[in-house]
Design a protein around this motif. Structure first.
Motif, mmCIF file in Angstrom:
data_model
loop_
_atom_site.group_PDB
_atom_site.id
_atom_site.type_symbol
_atom_site.label_atom_id
_atom_site.label_comp_id
_atom_site.label_asym_id
_atom_site.label_seq_id
_atom_site.Cartn_x
_atom_site.Cartn_y
_atom_site.Cartn_z
ATOM 1 N N ASP A 140 -6.737 5.909 2.310
ATOM 2 C CA ASP A 140 -6.642 6.574 1.006
ATOM 3 C C ASP A 140 -6.621 5.549 -0.121
ATOM 4 O O ASP A 140 -7.246 5.753 -1.174
ATOM 5 N N ARG A 141 -5.893 4.453 0.091
ATOM 6 C CA ARG A 141 -5.806 3.442 -0.962
ATOM 7 C C ARG A 141 -7.161 2.779 -1.194
ATOM 8 O O ARG A 141 -7.566 2.540 -2.336
ATOM 9 N N GLU B 299 0.489 -2.075 -12.142
ATOM 10 C CA GLU B 299 0.568 -1.074 -11.080
ATOM 11 C C GLU B 299 -0.778 -0.394 -10.901
ATOM 12 O O GLU B 299 -1.531 -0.207 -11.854
ATOM 13 N N GLY B 300 -1.059 0.032 -9.629
ATOM 14 C CA GLY B 300 -2.292 0.767 -9.366
ATOM 15 C C GLY B 300 -2.058 2.246 -9.550
ATOM 16 O O GLY B 300 -0.966 2.717 -9.779
ATOM 17 N N THR C 196 -9.394 4.932 -3.246
ATOM 18 C CA THR C 196 -9.064 4.832 -4.667
ATOM 19 C C THR C 196 -9.594 3.543 -5.271
ATOM 20 O O THR C 196 -10.175 3.536 -6.366
ATOM 21 N N LEU C 197 -9.413 2.420 -4.569
ATOM 22 C CA LEU C 197 -9.883 1.135 -5.079
ATOM 23 C C LEU C 197 -11.399 1.111 -5.246
ATOM 24 O O LEU C 197 -11.924 0.568 -6.224
ATOM 25 N N CYS D 62 -3.895 -3.475 -5.357
ATOM 26 C CA CYS D 62 -3.003 -2.560 -4.667
ATOM 27 C C CYS D 62 -1.771 -2.250 -5.510
ATOM 28 O O CYS D 62 -1.265 -3.104 -6.240
ATOM 29 N N ALA D 63 -1.267 -1.040 -5.395
ATOM 30 C CA ALA D 63 -0.115 -0.609 -6.177
ATOM 31 C C ALA D 63 1.078 -1.501 -5.905
ATOM 32 O O ALA D 63 1.374 -1.849 -4.769
ATOM 33 N N ALA E 214 -2.865 5.955 5.159
ATOM 34 C CA ALA E 214 -2.436 5.429 3.859
ATOM 35 C C ALA E 214 -3.370 4.324 3.372
ATOM 36 O O ALA E 214 -3.692 4.251 2.181
ATOM 37 N N LEU E 215 -3.805 3.473 4.266
ATOM 38 C CA LEU E 215 -4.728 2.399 3.895
ATOM 39 C C LEU E 215 -6.094 2.972 3.552
ATOM 40 O O LEU E 215 -6.744 2.528 2.584
ATOM 41 N N VAL F 55 0.868 -1.174 0.000
ATOM 42 C CA VAL F 55 0.000 0.000 0.000
ATOM 43 C C VAL F 55 0.904 1.222 0.000
ATOM 44 O O VAL F 55 1.774 1.347 0.872
ATOM 45 N N PRO F 56 0.753 2.125 -0.963
ATOM 46 C CA PRO F 56 1.636 3.294 -1.023
ATOM 47 C C PRO F 56 1.644 4.071 0.293
ATOM 48 O O PRO F 56 0.603 4.380 0.867
#
Length: 447
Positions: free
Chosen positions: A419-420, A446-447, A423-424, A437-438, A416-417, A82-83
């Motif tokens: 936000d990810r 890549e995500g 996006t998902l 996940c990226a 961070a989770l 996760v970015p």
């Protein structure tokens, strides 16, 4: 006895000795009791209150293969990153626990496979394995107990305050139909705190069925946050039974997000055994196609002044189904109980189905317990309001859907989770269903 269940009883009858040779003693000690449960009770039908929304016989009917010889997959699953989030990562390939990256291990937290635990801390494995789960005669708990050969034990020592989330990556990879049976034990000693992220992935089109039994034990004043993300595909089916026992002053927070799956069923049983314990359960479902998502929850208030909250929201499209059954039990003497249940469902298409059943069973008089359930479609007035301000209809619908489920995502206290996942979910609503996940090698992009 139906043929769907008999095939697995026959497999155990043929290969049971080999299976026991490759498993730790505490796992073998309870297999016979599990076998008796299956032979006596058989499969539950829709008349069973906890299975009224899922056809168990159809789920077990396919001829799934089993990895009885404990073969490790040729291709080790890649990390699921996760970015902006650093974690202590543990990978499970099928139902084989892969070696832990020693560089990321934390002081005060021990992570073992059951085989390792049987050698290094056998008394802990013996004490906690199948302790909470044994109080339930559920068919999938019994089937998992009969056939599983290993598992993962996470032991968080007294007073440990983990700053690095633990991340468990479950990866299904097989060329033929297969059943994976996984076990998880998390022990939080007095005053400890930690976060656990569980990601379910699948990179096969072969039909798979995963049974998982998780047992969480929270001692006095312990705190555990669990986040689960299911991002598989229509051929992957999962049944997850989670049992938790909480001591005085402990706090369990569980946030479950399902983005892609075939049939996914979660059964959660929480026992609040100490005064002032609290549990917060949240679920976010984004379903389409013919997905079937079934959440069945039971929270037992066995002590006074405990708090529980359930918040489950689903956005369902096409011919998908979302089912929720939540029950709060307040035992005699469990005064000053506070409980809230909320089930809200948004049907995007006329063929989507939402089934909801909140329940209360109360044997104390000094309580504050509420429940509510809604099933509806997008607010036409809100759509009109947004379109009058220059937002296109498609974009307006996406924004309303996202706002509806965001209340669940906002329960995640790892930025961070959170936000990810935002996006998902946005990608899922826009039809970009192949995004994971990226940097995740499980999907190859890549995500």
């Amino acid at each position: 006895m139906t043929a769907a269940l008999q095939q697995y009883i026959d497999i155990y009858g043929t290969y049971g000795i080999d299976l026991q040779r490759s498993a730790p003693a505490p796992m073998n000690a309870v297999r016979q009791a599990a076998l008796c449960t299956l032979q006596t009770d058989g499969l539950p039908t829709r008349h069973n209150e906890r299975y009224k929304y899922t056809d168990v016989e159809a789920l077990l009917a396919p001829d799934y293969g089993l990895n009885l010889l404990r073969h490790t997959p040729r291709h080790t699953p890649s990390a699921c990153t996760v970015p902006g989030l650093r974690t202590q990562m543990i990978c499970v390939a099928g139902d084989v626990v892969l070696p832990l990256d020693e560089q990321s291990q934390q002081t005060g937290i021990d992570v073992f496979s059951f085989h390792e635990a049987a050698e290094q801390c056998p008394e802990i494995l013996q004490r906690y394995y199948h302790h909470a789960a044994a109080k339930d005669s559920d068919v999938f708990t019994a089937l998992n107990t009969l056939l599983s050969q290993d598992g993962l034990l996470i032991y968080i020592k007294e007073g440990t305050k983990s700053t690095l989330p633990l991340q468990l990556v479950n990866h299904a990879h097989t060329r033929t139909a297969a059943m994976h049976n996984r076990r998880l034990i998390v022990i939080c000693e007095k005053g400890s705190s930690a976060s656990l992220l569980i990601c379910d992935h699948c990179d096969t089109e072969a039909q798979t069925l995963t049974t998982q039994v998780s047992e969480l034990y929270l001692a006095e004043d312990a705190c555990l946050n669990v986040y689960t993300i299911e991002e598989t595909n229509a051929s992957c089916h999962r049944v997850h039974n989670l049992y938790a026992e909480q001591g005085a002053g402990s706090c369990l927070s569980l946030c479950d997000v399902t983005l892609r799956a075939g049939l996914s069923r979660s059964m959660i049983d929480i026992a609040l055994n100490g005064a002032h314990a609290a549990t917060y359960l949240a679920g976010g479902i984004v379903a389409g196609g013919t997905q079937h998502i079934d959440n069945n929850l039971l929270v037992r208030h066995n002590a006074e002044a405990c708090t529980s909250e359930m918040l489950y929201k689903s956005v369902i499209d096409d011919e998908s189904t979302s089912a929720f059954a939540g029950k709060v039990y307040v035992a005699p003497g469990a005064q000053q109980t506070i409980s809230q249940q909320t089930s809200a469902n948004l049907c995007v298409s006329p063929t989507a189905r939402a089934l909801t059943q909140p329940m209360l069973e109360i044997y104390a008089d000094d309580v504050k317990c509420n429940h509510g359930a809604t099933v509806g479609k997008l607010d036409e007035a809100a759509l009109l309001y947004m379109r009058q301000r220059g937002i296109g209809e498609v974009e307006a619908r996406l924004l309303l859907q996202h706002a509806f489920v965001s209340q669940v995502v906002n329960r995640i206290n790892i930025p961070a989770l959170r936000d990810r996942l935002t996006t998902l979910i946005d990608q899922r609503f826009r039809g970009e269903s192949d995004m994971h996940c990226a940097g995740c090698g499980l999907c190859g992009k890549e995500g």
